[in-house]
Design a protein around this motif. Structure first.
Motif, mmCIF file in Angstrom:
data_model
loop_
_atom_site.group_PDB
_atom_site.id
_atom_site.type_symbol
_atom_site.label_atom_id
_atom_site.label_comp_id
_atom_site.label_asym_id
_atom_site.label_seq_id
_atom_site.Cartn_x
_atom_site.Cartn_y
_atom_site.Cartn_z
ATOM 1 N N TYR A 167 19.409 12.876 22.065
ATOM 2 C CA TYR A 167 18.326 12.116 21.491
ATOM 3 C C TYR A 167 17.896 10.830 22.351
ATOM 4 O O TYR A 167 16.808 10.406 22.557
ATOM 5 C CB TYR A 167 18.491 11.645 19.809
ATOM 6 N N ASP A 170 15.890 11.717 25.468
ATOM 7 C CA ASP A 170 14.447 12.076 24.982
ATOM 8 C C ASP A 170 13.756 11.039 24.921
ATOM 9 O O ASP A 170 12.780 10.654 25.347
ATOM 10 C CB ASP A 170 14.479 12.922 23.663
ATOM 11 N N SER A 171 14.298 9.890 24.013
ATOM 12 C CA SER A 171 13.538 8.731 23.775
ATOM 13 C C SER A 171 13.605 7.777 24.997
ATOM 14 O O SER A 171 12.430 7.352 25.250
ATOM 15 C CB SER A 171 14.641 7.793 22.839
ATOM 16 N N LYS A 173 12.973 8.970 28.010
ATOM 17 C CA LYS A 173 12.240 9.729 28.711
ATOM 18 C C LYS A 173 10.796 9.202 28.142
ATOM 19 O O LYS A 173 9.672 9.019 28.743
ATOM 20 C CB LYS A 173 12.352 11.085 28.883
ATOM 21 N N ARG A 174 10.579 9.303 26.854
ATOM 22 C CA ARG A 174 9.543 8.929 26.106
ATOM 23 C C ARG A 174 8.814 7.624 26.639
ATOM 24 O O ARG A 174 7.948 7.243 26.875
ATOM 25 C CB ARG A 174 9.619 9.113 24.534
ATOM 26 N N ALA A 177 7.700 7.698 30.363
ATOM 27 C CA ALA A 177 6.545 8.370 30.568
ATOM 28 C C ALA A 177 5.410 7.450 29.916
ATOM 29 O O ALA A 177 4.313 7.715 30.586
ATOM 30 C CB ALA A 177 6.469 9.831 29.572
ATOM 31 N N ASP A 178 5.685 6.692 28.838
ATOM 32 C CA ASP A 178 4.507 5.919 28.177
ATOM 33 C C ASP A 178 4.229 4.778 29.048
ATOM 34 O O ASP A 178 3.154 4.399 29.218
ATOM 35 C CB ASP A 178 5.008 5.506 26.936
ATOM 36 N N ASP A 225 10.375 19.336 33.493
ATOM 37 C CA ASP A 225 9.927 19.112 32.265
ATOM 38 C C ASP A 225 11.112 20.117 31.254
ATOM 39 O O ASP A 225 10.680 20.599 30.444
ATOM 40 C CB ASP A 225 8.506 19.808 31.725
ATOM 41 N N MET A 226 12.386 19.913 31.661
ATOM 42 C CA MET A 226 13.295 20.800 31.102
ATOM 43 C C MET A 226 14.460 19.970 30.846
ATOM 44 O O MET A 226 14.793 19.059 31.550
ATOM 45 C CB MET A 226 13.712 21.969 31.883
ATOM 46 N N PRO A 268 13.470 22.634 26.583
ATOM 47 C CA PRO A 268 12.572 21.374 26.866
ATOM 48 C C PRO A 268 13.076 20.339 26.246
ATOM 49 O O PRO A 268 12.564 19.290 26.592
ATOM 50 C CB PRO A 268 11.190 21.967 26.292
ATOM 51 N N ILE A 269 13.900 20.323 25.174
ATOM 52 C CA ILE A 269 14.232 19.041 24.250
ATOM 53 C C ILE A 269 15.559 18.853 24.648
ATOM 54 O O ILE A 269 16.392 19.611 24.219
ATOM 55 C CB ILE A 269 13.789 19.267 22.830
ATOM 56 N N GLU A 271 17.602 16.758 22.944
ATOM 57 C CA GLU A 271 18.283 16.656 21.760
ATOM 58 C C GLU A 271 18.971 17.979 21.331
ATOM 59 O O GLU A 271 20.016 18.261 20.789
ATOM 60 C CB GLU A 271 17.384 15.948 20.743
#
Lengths: 318, 398
Positions: A167, A170-171, A173-174, A177-178, A225-226, A268-269, A271
């Motif tokens: 998690y 992913d966060s 990365k978000r 990316a933002d 993207d994996m 892809p995720i 988490e």
């Protein structure tokens, strides 16, 4: 684990910071114009991971997670939306894996029998079963309307050891990316997520550790993207009667898991990859592979005790 | 003369004994069960269901997830005790190929073999890389069998990278021990022609040393220089090539039993980002039969999006004739060596065309196992009247 916070330029436009977060080593690599920009961007990711660590830790008694644990068997606790949704997603994984994944895994009763490398014998069937009596995702009660989590049994605890790193990856990365980072890798001690391509245009090459020589990859995949996560018993295991037992306990039987050296999940995720690796190991090669083979956008590589490699059907070995 | 060839290369089977996609007997307390639709699609619905913005995709939404199912290849590596990387490769490829003119060898037989000769070529190779020193060496064995041809090959290579890993020197030695079945034109079988008396098969050996230097100049430009030395011994003529002498008598071609060939070449690849790549190539060739040749080639690859690319190409080639060449009915009786094979005459040629490559994420024609299609069309013109249109189709099936 002592890890100093290091920052290095790997390539002209690729920078990496390695540091300890959530009790684990994190390596955050981003493609950026220059060093100063990269430092600023990675700092965003680091603060995001620290924020998540604060929310999920069970080492700080004031964390939201520990407040839920404190009130086990007493009362529901109002949590924020982020924690509520994370638990909700985790519950879906528990159903999917027939309870092999369980957020209340931390409720294991260590007074009865504790996994330790000096162990000479396994507990009897009843003791083992008694030990895991409090592990049950069915007793994690979520109230959508009130936004509360309630642990039904006294002594029950939830923890995010099996999903939190993914998690956090992913966060992070978000956040990156933002902020406009077009390519990078967040690696949370082997639970990693990638996006974009390397600065030279090639996909990222991810090595999969050889259980017999953990510092070396036994194979590699090229991905973009994996996300990839590996769970293995090669770092912590005991040998009793010539059989190798993992530190992972089957929440159904209370016995340590045997037969598999490592499971790698690709999805892809991050988490999900993180959360699925251990249950596949618990469920065994046949059931685990059968589960992954039915799922879209998820692949796995299993190495058994005999060093034999099994892969889900969507993987080609070359 | 117009000729259309259709080549289908596909269905490669990677076989590895130690690998399995079937599990062993089940010894856990968990049982296999059939998943529900939402569980099968857990990845795509993972965030969507919660109304949460997808963390994975940087908030762009879960529909942007990359499809995994047709893109994952894993490569095996092993390290030995000295920390050197070892790569084992085993492959069995089965081709089907077509050729129109080999039917003319014996017009009386209905030649089913020649329009669909199966080629089977098992190969085995081993290489070991020392990543710290930037060195690699490897050896390999291969075998190839065709309608009129059987070959065993041995090869060895060494590679050394420069300290900064930008330059790489590569040396490769190869030896091919071939047996060629001698299939004579129908009217010469059993004739008095001494060259046609040979029956069965003949040996043909090739030895080569290939040296190359490749250099990454910068992120956009890569250069390579190539030098090959090739020695061939044995039966180098093709027994089914007829030669008509001045008087109209027919013989099979006869050529020296040794040939030394030297190609020298250079390659340059230039990358304009990852959307446009230009590859160029020049080669000068000479041999001790008197043939000299120049080849120049330019190819571009234009990536229109992640699953569609275009690649136009052009190749120019010119060569001088070999010392033993004379056209139809110009050879005098009594020369030691003679051929009328147009491939050994002086000519120049142009070859141009384009390829398209499709690899949609959901598979071709909605079929996930069918993940890549490459179609190339080329028009080939040669000054000594040969013209051909070549269409080749490359499919990948998983």
């Amino acid at each position: 684990m002592q890890l100093t916070d290091t920052f290095q330029a790997i390539d002209r436009n690729l920078f990496r910071r390695s540091l300890k977060l959530m009790g684990n080593r994190f390596d955050i690599s981003v493609e950026a114009r220059n060093r100063a920009v990269a430092e600023e961007l990675i700092e965003l990711a680091v603060s995001e991971i620290r924020r998540i660590e604060k929310l999920l830790t069970t080492f700080d008694e004031n964390s939201l997670t520990n407040q839920v644990n404190e009130m086990a068997g007493i009362a529901p606790v109002i949590v924020n939306e982020e924690l509520f949704q994370l638990v909700q997603r985790a519950q879906r994984i528990s159903v999917l894996t027939q309870g092999a994944f369980d957020l209340s895994y931390g409720s294991i009763d260590k007074r009865l029998w504790n996994f330790d490398t000096s162990l000479k014998e396994l507990p009897d069937r009843d003791t083992a079963k008694e030990m895991v009596r409090l592990i049950s995702y069915h007793n994690i009660i979520l109230d959508d309307v009130a936004g509360t989590i309630f642990l039904k049994e006294k002594g029950m605890r939830i923890g995010f050891g099996g999903i939190g790193k993914g998690y956090a990856a992913d966060s992070a990365k978000r956040v990156l990316a933002d902020a406009g980072v077009t390519s990078g890798i967040v690696n949370a001690s082997g639970d990693l997520t990638t996006w974009g391509n390397q600065p030279n245009g090639n996909p990222w090459t991810i090595g999969i550790a050889d259980p017999d020589s953990a510092g070396n990859p036994f194979s590699y995949i090229n991905i973009t993207d994996m996300s990839v996560a590996t769970s293995g018993n090669y770092e912590k295991f005991i040998t009793i009667g010539g059989k190798r037992y993992s530190h992972t306990i089957d929440p159904r039987t209370g016995y340590p898991v045997t037969g598999i050296k490592s499971v790698t999940i690709i999805s892809p995720i991050a988490e999900l990859a993180d959360a699925m690796a251990t249950p596949v190991m618990v469920m065994g090669i046949k059931v685990g592979l059968d589960l992954i083979n039915q799922m879209n956008q998820m692949a796995c590589i299993i190495i058994d005790e005999q060093q034999k490699v099994y892969t889900s059907k969507n993987i080609t070995v070359i | 003369m117009k000729k259309i060839c259709l080549t289908v290369i596909g269905l490669y089977l990677g076989l590895l004994a130690a690998f399995s996609q079937q599990g062993p007997a089940n010894d856990s307390s968990y049982r296999s069960r059939k998943l529900k639709i939402d569980e099968i699609n857990l990845v795509s619905s993972y965030y969507h269901q919660d109304g949460e913005r997808a963390a994975v995709t940087g908030g762009i939404g879960s529909q942007k997830l990359t499809d995994i199912s047709n893109t994952l290849d894993i490569k095996l590596i092993r390290y030995d005790r000295k920390d050197r990387k070892q790569v084992w490769t085993g492959e069995v490829g089965i081709d089907n190929y077509t050729s129109a003119s080999s039917d003319k060898i014996d017009p009386k037989t209905i030649s089913s073999a020649s329009y669909a000769d199966n080629r089977v070529y098992p190969s085995f190779s081993f290489s070991r890389e020392n990543e710290k020193k930037g060195t690699e060496f490897g050896v390999g064995v291969s075998a190839s069998s065709e309608y009129d041809y059987f070959s065993i090959g041995l090869n060895a290579h060494v590679t050394k990278k420069t300290k900064d890993r930008m330059g790489e020197f590569n040396a490769k030695g190869q030896a091919y021990m071939d047996r060629v079945s001698l299939i004579y034109p129908v009217e010469l079988r059993g004739s008095e022609d001494p060259n046609a008396q040979k029956r069965g098969s003949a040996a043909r050996n090739s030895y080569s040393v290939a040296l190359s230097w490749s250099q990454i100049v910068n992120q956009r430009l890569q250069l390579a220089f190539l030098l090959d030395l090739v020695q061939q011994d044995g039966f180098l003529s093709l027994p089914f090539n007829r030669v008509y002498t001045e008087g109209g008598a027919v013989q099979v071609e006869h050529l020296p039993s040794s040939r030394f060939k030297v190609p020298i070449g250079a390659r340059a690849n230039y990358f304009f980002g990852d959307k446009l790549i230009i590859r160029s190539y020049y080669r000068y060739y000479f041999d001790d039969w008197g043939l000299k040749a120049h080849t120049a080639n330019i190819e571009t690859a234009i990536k229109l999006n992640n699953f569609f690319s275009l690649s136009p190409f052009y190749r120019y080639y010119r060569q001088t004739e070999v010392d033993y060449y004379k056209p139809y009915r110009e050879h005098k009786v009594g020369s030691e060596f003679f051929t009328s094979n147009p491939d050994l005459s002086a000519f120049n040629s142009h070859f141009y065309g384009a390829g398209i490559r499709l690899s949609p994420p959901g598979g071709l024609f909605g079929w996930q196992h069918f993940n890549m299609l490459e179609l190339r069309y080329g028009h080939y013109t040669r000054s000594n009247t040969l013209q051909a249109n070549i269409v080749s189709l490359h499919l990948r099936y998983k």
